[in-house]
Motif scaffolding. Structure first.
Motif, PDB file in Angstrom:
ATOM      1  N   UNK A 156       5.865   8.158  -4.507  1.00 17.63           N
ATOM      2  CA  UNK A 156       6.488   7.359  -5.579  1.00 17.63           C
ATOM      3  C   UNK A 156       5.700   6.079  -5.817  1.00 17.63           C
ATOM      4  N   UNK A 157       5.281   5.442  -4.736  1.00 15.47           N
ATOM      5  CA  UNK A 157       4.525   4.189  -4.870  1.00 15.47           C
ATOM      6  C   UNK A 157       3.231   4.430  -5.642  1.00 15.47           C
ATOM      7  N   UNK A 158       2.585   5.571  -5.361  1.00 11.34           N
ATOM      8  CA  UNK A 158       1.334   5.893  -6.055  1.00 11.34           C
ATOM      9  C   UNK A 158       1.599   6.158  -7.540  1.00 11.34           C
ATOM     10  N   UNK A 159       2.710   6.837  -7.846  1.00 15.88           N
ATOM     11  CA  UNK A 159       3.042   7.102  -9.254  1.00 15.88           C
ATOM     12  C   UNK A 159       3.229   5.796 -10.036  1.00 15.88           C
ATOM     13  N   UNK A 160       3.791   4.792  -9.372  1.00 16.60           N
ATOM     14  CA  UNK A 160       4.081   3.531 -10.060  1.00 16.60           C
ATOM     15  C   UNK A 160       2.873   2.591 -10.084  1.00 16.60           C
ATOM     16  N   UNK A 161       2.212   2.435  -8.934  1.00 16.51           N
ATOM     17  CA  UNK A 161       1.105   1.465  -8.888  1.00 16.51           C
ATOM     18  C   UNK A 161      -0.192   2.055  -9.440  1.00 16.51           C
ATOM     19  N   UNK A 162      -0.329   3.394  -9.336  1.00 18.46           N
ATOM     20  CA  UNK A 162      -1.590   4.072  -9.672  1.00 18.46           C
ATOM     21  C   UNK A 162      -2.753   3.455  -8.895  1.00 18.46           C
ATOM     22  N   UNK A 163      -2.449   2.976  -7.695  1.00 16.48           N
ATOM     23  CA  UNK A 163      -3.456   2.268  -6.914  1.00 16.48           C
ATOM     24  C   UNK A 163      -3.204   2.507  -5.424  1.00 16.48           C
ATOM     25  N   UNK A 164      -4.195   3.057  -4.736  1.00 15.32           N
ATOM     26  CA  UNK A 164      -4.021   3.405  -3.322  1.00 15.32           C
ATOM     27  C   UNK A 164      -3.750   2.187  -2.444  1.00 15.32           C
ATOM     28  N   UNK A 165      -4.570   1.176  -2.613  1.00 15.48           N
ATOM     29  CA  UNK A 165      -4.462   0.015  -1.726  1.00 15.48           C
ATOM     30  C   UNK A 165      -3.118  -0.690  -1.900  1.00 15.48           C
ATOM     31  N   UNK A 166      -2.678  -0.830  -3.144  1.00 10.08           N
ATOM     32  CA  UNK A 166      -1.372  -1.458  -3.385  1.00 10.08           C
ATOM     33  C   UNK A 166      -0.254  -0.607  -2.790  1.00 10.08           C
ATOM     34  N   UNK A 167      -0.370   0.717  -2.931  1.00 15.53           N
ATOM     35  CA  UNK A 167       0.649   1.614  -2.368  1.00 15.53           C
ATOM     36  C   UNK A 167       0.712   1.464  -0.854  1.00 15.53           C
ATOM     37  N   UNK A 168      -0.446   1.321  -0.242  1.00 12.62           N
ATOM     38  CA  UNK A 168      -0.514   1.136   1.215  1.00 12.62           C
ATOM     39  C   UNK A 168       0.246  -0.128   1.628  1.00 12.62           C
ATOM     40  N   UNK A 169      -0.009  -1.225   0.937  1.00 11.80           N
ATOM     41  CA  UNK A 169       0.639  -2.491   1.322  1.00 11.80           C
ATOM     42  C   UNK A 169       2.133  -2.493   0.995  1.00 11.80           C
ATOM     43  N   UNK A 170       2.531  -1.790  -0.054  1.00 10.69           N
ATOM     44  CA  UNK A 170       3.967  -1.679  -0.357  1.00 10.69           C
ATOM     45  C   UNK A 170       4.669  -0.806   0.682  1.00 10.69           C
ATOM     46  N   UNK A 171       3.992   0.251   1.118  1.00 11.90           N
ATOM     47  CA  UNK A 171       4.545   1.111   2.169  1.00 11.90           C
ATOM     48  C   UNK A 171       4.728   0.285   3.445  1.00 11.90           C
ATOM     49  N   UNK A 172       3.750  -0.572   3.700  1.00 12.24           N
ATOM     50  CA  UNK A 172       3.825  -1.441   4.872  1.00 12.24           C
ATOM     51  C   UNK A 172       4.998  -2.423   4.754  1.00 12.24           C
ATOM     52  N   UNK A 173       5.217  -2.937   3.546  1.00  8.95           N
ATOM     53  CA  UNK A 173       6.346  -3.863   3.342  1.00  8.95           C
ATOM     54  C   UNK A 173       7.666  -3.142   3.618  1.00  8.95           C
ATOM     55  N   UNK A 174       7.789  -1.922   3.109  1.00  8.74           N
ATOM     56  CA  UNK A 174       9.030  -1.160   3.307  1.00  8.74           C
ATOM     57  C   UNK A 174       9.247  -0.803   4.770  1.00  8.74           C
ATOM     58  N   UNK A 175       8.242  -0.175   5.363  1.00  8.57           N
ATOM     59  CA  UNK A 175       8.425   0.352   6.718  1.00  8.57           C
ATOM     60  C   UNK A 175       8.346  -0.745   7.769  1.00  8.57           C
ATOM     61  N   UNK A 176       7.485  -1.709   7.517  1.00  8.87           N
ATOM     62  CA  UNK A 176       7.299  -2.762   8.514  1.00  8.87           C
ATOM     63  C   UNK A 176       8.343  -3.864   8.470  1.00  8.87           C
TER      64      UNK A 176
END
Length: 329
Positions: A156-176
């Motif tokens: 979902x993050x990739x669909x919205x950001x269309x950006x790998x690095x941003x998706x990575x950091x958002x995933x980190x915000x959620x999980x971390x």
């Protein structure tokens, strides 16, 4: 009628186009109005500070063109990314853990089989980006590694950001930070929060809590996917994105607000259940239909229906529920 929604998801055969069109034509007016307000707020300088006004704006929905940016800023992901330049790419260049890679590869084809952008035939095929984000995250957060459910969230993050690095950091915000310990191997945070929901239902919708208890239905049976997937594949896409808008800003209590609203709104319907399978089925039913499709009115409801719900209350319940779980363990 378009068989595929704007995010690439194929609509099911029984999709109700008529009521969706009716909703969307009204919602489009709201979106247009919000977009103008957001543009004024951002004034082209892509920087916002947390404030009562911003919180109110977020509750009313972030226009899609600003969504990735606002999520990045309010979740702290933007700051982390700026403070760690090149970190994401270094993670991808490092030596990989074979078991982790294997687990992620296994889940690739299971991630959104109904989304045309994740098909092998798609160009670009988002599976590659998804694989990279999950592998990088597994090496960044070794305590979590990879756990099922994370593929849907990253997707979902990739669909919205269309950006790998941003998706990575958002995933980190959620999980971390935002979700306490949902994806660690013991999933203690997840189990705790399902128990917390049970306690909140006892307080706010006691008849439903009593029904569950009488038939011996554990909360984890009916709501674990709500928590693990943050409502992905459970509620309509637009509604999930609106929930995430608030989740990134206000934190994990939003999940409780959504869950309580679904239960409270359908209390009479749930109480018609007379046995175990019946209850489980009712919980599947309450996540469908116009109530959840009308994301704008639904989001207004989550802030009024459950009544007051402070972080202090949730933290207190988390403490007692966690202790109970650990003593059983």
């Amino acid at each position: 009628f378009c068989r595929v929604d704007p995010y690439g998801f194929e609509r099911p055969d029984d999709f109700d186009y008529a009521s969706y069109e009716a909703f969307f034509s009204r919602y489009l007016v709201v979106l247009t109005r919000r977009a103008i307000k957001w543009s004024k707020l951002l004034k082209g300088n892509n920087n916002i500070q947390k404030s009562i006004k911003v919180k109110r704006y977020i509750r009313k929905g972030i226009p899609n063109e600003h969504r990735a940016l606002i999520w990045m800023i309010v979740s702290g992901a933007q700051t982390n990314m700026e403070q760690n330049p090149g970190y994401y790419h270094r993670l991808l260049e490092e030596e990989k853990n074979d078991k982790l890679v294997e687990a992620i590869k296994t889940d690739m084809n299971r991630t959104f089989p109904d989304n045309i952008k994740f098909r092998k035939t798609a160009d670009p095929c988002l599976q590659h980006a998804l694989y990279n984000v999950l592998v990088a995250y597994g090496h960044h957060n070794k305590a979590v590694g990879y756990c099922q459910g994370m593929n849907f969230i990253a997707g979902y993050l990739i669909l919205i950001t269309k950006n790998e690095e941003e998706s990575f950091w958002l995933l980190d915000a959620l999980i971390g930070r935002i979700l306490p310990d949902y994806y660690s191997p013991a999933m203690l945070g997840l189990k705790t929060d399902q128990e917390v929901l049970g306690e909140l239902v006892k307080m706010k919708v006691p008849a439903v809590a009593e029904l569950m208890e009488r038939h011996g239905v554990m909360w984890t049976l009916v709501v674990s996917r709500w928590f693990i997937c943050l409502f992905i594949d459970i509620l309509p896409v637009e509604t999930v994105l609106r929930i995430w808008d608030c989740l990134f800003y206000e934190g994990s209590k939003i999940i409780f607000r959504v869950a309580l609203t679904l239960i409270k709104q359908h209390q009479a319907f749930i109480l018609e259940a007379t046995n175990f399978p019946d209850i489980c089925d009712k919980f599947k039913q309450i996540t469908k239909g116009t109530f959840v499709t009308e994301c704008h009115s639904f989001m207004q409801k989550i802030f009024t229906d459950p009544g007051s719900l402070s972080m202090a209350t949730i933290n207190k319940l988390r403490e007692t529920c966690r202790e109970k779980l650990l003593s059983q363990g």
